[in-house]
Design a protein around this motif. Structure first.
Motif, mmCIF file in Angstrom:
data_model
loop_
_atom_site.group_PDB
_atom_site.id
_atom_site.type_symbol
_atom_site.label_atom_id
_atom_site.label_comp_id
_atom_site.label_asym_id
_atom_site.label_seq_id
_atom_site.Cartn_x
_atom_site.Cartn_y
_atom_site.Cartn_z
ATOM 1 N N ASN A 287 23.055 36.576 111.652
ATOM 2 C CA ASN A 287 23.984 37.675 111.972
ATOM 3 C C ASN A 287 23.813 38.867 111.041
ATOM 4 O O ASN A 287 23.903 40.016 111.476
ATOM 5 C CB ASN A 287 25.427 37.177 111.880
ATOM 6 C CG ASN A 287 25.942 36.685 113.223
ATOM 7 O OD1 ASN A 287 25.529 37.169 114.272
ATOM 8 N ND2 ASN A 287 26.814 35.700 113.190
ATOM 9 N N ALA B 56 25.606 40.834 119.332
ATOM 10 C CA ALA B 56 24.880 40.282 118.182
ATOM 11 C C ALA B 56 24.462 38.831 118.425
ATOM 12 O O ALA B 56 23.364 38.411 118.026
ATOM 13 C CB ALA B 56 25.756 40.379 116.931
ATOM 14 N N VAL C 297 21.051 41.232 112.116
ATOM 15 C CA VAL C 297 21.433 42.074 113.257
ATOM 16 C C VAL C 297 22.410 43.162 112.805
ATOM 17 O O VAL C 297 22.359 44.305 113.279
ATOM 18 C CB VAL C 297 22.033 41.212 114.386
ATOM 19 C CG1 VAL C 297 22.569 42.096 115.514
ATOM 20 C CG2 VAL C 297 20.987 40.251 114.923
ATOM 21 N N SER D 122 24.825 45.477 117.913
ATOM 22 C CA SER D 122 25.960 44.798 117.282
ATOM 23 C C SER D 122 26.918 44.183 118.286
ATOM 24 O O SER D 122 27.487 43.111 118.037
ATOM 25 C CB SER D 122 26.724 45.792 116.393
ATOM 26 O OG SER D 122 25.900 46.238 115.335
#
Length: 549
Positions: A129, A118, A132, A115
């Motif tokens: 996004n 990311a 992830v 994270s």
């Protein structure tokens, strides 16, 4: 377990019933004199007055609370006997705590390592996004359904097997990630992260168990805070190292893959060493209990122990239910802020990947300091509810300040506000664990901690998804205001919790000074009681409210 009552499950075996020495039980014990043993090593006769008995008992109470006086569980054949059960603190407890904290650290590192960079992983694997983000959310999703078998395993098979599963799965997931370093192998890295998320189920609920089973009453809260500290330190390193090891090189995919490979192989090597140390160091429990509260519990669950009934008892405990929701709100908010920190910083400050990691580090390191200070404070004062409520309120203020200063175009101010937020928000985590153990004693620490973590994961999933959507569609301000409203609700719920420090009272002898063992074979004129495994703490035992210096 209804507040103010102690359930039967974890009581000592050998057919004795532990009860407060009320006038009714005095008479019953005299009628059963041949099978009754006093908790304190004193001898009484029919001619003694109640005052003389109490004075005699007070003289026999040890000055050191580690020297607990407990009922003699043996004494078969109707013989009258007495025995002072020995307690002891072992140096091995520090090795157990250190090894657990380190592999918990590595598990937390693997949670946040995606994270915080990311943008790098979205470019490398060619995903969005939100995918992830799910590499972090999967930790929370896996925890909720698996916590019940995990806590059952902890209660039935003990600390050692649970620790081996946690460290072993963590190691397996780390090595599997090494095989996922290729732009088309995103599915492999997802599978590896799922394995690590399962490992977390056997890790997060252990701090309070390790602290209770291995550490004395004067250090139990500090030990719990230290165990939680390991997980927090892993998150801090997860904020710091990935941006350094895997810098953003969008024009060179091979270099990005090489950097990711270095991070993954290093993690796998360390996890292997920690798994070996877990095999060598961690045991279920010491040979002798560290405290009176542990000494009155059996080494293993009795034959008629019901894990389902233990869950029911906890859900019936109104104070614990309030703590479940308030703990879930606070910890879920922390998970959401940690997962989305990179996106929030990048939305307000361009090209600040390194500073996003450093801000996350500041948040967690400040929280580690808060955790230790809160643990030391609890060991010193035992003011659980007051401390929890104050820290909760200050966390709310920290979240409000962080929310309204994030977009002021001053990155150094964000460092400061994130540190303040982390100090109180992360410092709250061990408070919730220890408060839960106090108000649910003698229920299993693993069960209460497991439920607290389950609610934290549920709220973490909900908050991360909603805050992430608000941050993407609107601005970070909207998502942070959403969390502020929920944290304020958590303050109100915390204020409603009725604080009864059951474990603390047993350790300090507030109730055990007058404990008396009464045989379950006592004639019919003895007070009738519901028995579990032949032993029970009498419901009439009253617990003092929260104490302070």
């Amino acid at each position: 377990m209804v507040a103010g009552e102690l359930v039967q499950e974890h009581m000592p075996p050998d057919g004795i019933t532990i009860a407060r020495k009320s006038p009714e039980l005095r008479g019953a014990s005299e009628r059963c004199a041949d099978a009754t043993y006093a908790a304190a090593p004193t001898a009484t006769t029919r001619g003694e007055t109640d005052t003389e008995r109490e004075l005699e008992q007070e003289k026999e109470v040890p000055a050191d609370e580690r020297e607990a006086m407990l009922p003699n569980g043996g004494g078969g054949g109707g013989e009258v006997g007495e025995k002072r059960l020995e307690t002891r603190l072992y140096g091995r407890r520090f090795a157990v705590l250190a090894v657990f904290s380190l592999y918990s650290l590595l598990n937390a590192f693997q949670w946040i390592q995606y994270s915080i960079i990311a943008n790098v992983f979205t470019q490398y694997y060619g995903v969005t996004n939100d995918k992830v983000d799910w590499l972090s959310i999967v930790y929370m999703v896996a925890y909720v359904p698996l916590i019940f078998p995990a806590t059952w395993l902890l209660d039935r098979k003990g600390l050692r097997l649970t620790s081996l599963l946690g460290a072993g799965l963590n190691c397996a997931g780390a090595w599997l990630k090494c095989a996922s370093v290729s732009p088309e192998l995103f599915g492999v890295t997802v599978t590896a992260q799922v394995v690590c998320s399962v490992a977390q189920v056997f890790i997060l609920g252990l701090p309070s168990r390790i602290a209770s089973v291995w550490f004395g009453p004067r250090e139990v809260s500090t030990a719990c805070a230290t165990a939680v500290l390991g997980n927090q330190l892993g998150t801090a390193i997860g904020f710091l190292l990935p941006p350094v090891l895997v810098p953003n090189t969008p024009d060179d995919v091979e270099l990005t893959g090489h950097n990711i490979s270095i991070m993954f192989y290093g993690t796998a090597a360390v996890s292997t060493v920690l798994f070996i140390l877990t095999v060598i160091v961690i045991k279920d429990r010491p040979s002798l209990p560290p405290s009176q509260a542990q000494a009155v519990l059996p080494d293993s669950p009795p034959e008629d122990y019901s894990y389902r009934q233990s869950i029911v008892n906890l859900i019936k405990n109104k104070a614990f239910v309030l703590l479940l929701v308030s703990y879930g709100i606070m910890t879920g908010s922390f998970y959401s802020v940690s997962t989305l920190l990179n996106q929030m910083i990048m939305a307000c400050y361009e090209n600040q990947e390194l500073n996003a990691g450093r801000i996350g580090l500041t948040l967690v390191v400040a929280g580690m300091v808060g955790s230790i200070l809160c643990g030391l404070w609890l060991d010193h004062t035992k003011t659980y509810k007051m401390t929890t409520l104050i820290v909760y309120g200050l966390s709310f203020l920290g979240m409000v300040v962080f929310t309204f200063t994030l977009n002021l175009d001053n990155i150094y101010l964000v460092f400061f506000t994130a540190g303040v937020l982390g100090f109180f928000m992360t410092g709250y985590l061990p408070l919730g664990f220890e408060f839960g153990v106090e108000i649910t004693y003698p229920e299993s620490e693993g069960t209460s901690s497991g439920l607290l973590n389950a609610f934290a994961q549920i709220f973490g999933i909900i908050f991360t998804l909603i805050q992430g959507k608000l941050t993407t569609d609107y601005k970070p301000l909207a998502g942070n205001l959403f969390l502020c409203a929920w944290i304020f609700l958590g303050i109100l719920l915390t204020a409603l919790i009725k604080s009864e420090l059951k474990r603390h009272n047993v350790n300090m002898g507030l109730d055990s000074n007058h404990l008396q063992a009464i045989p379950t074979e006592c004639p019919g004129d003895c007070p009738s009681e519901t028995k579990s495994n032949g032993v029970k703490l009498e419901h009439s035992i009253s617990f003092s409210p929260e104490t302070s210096l």
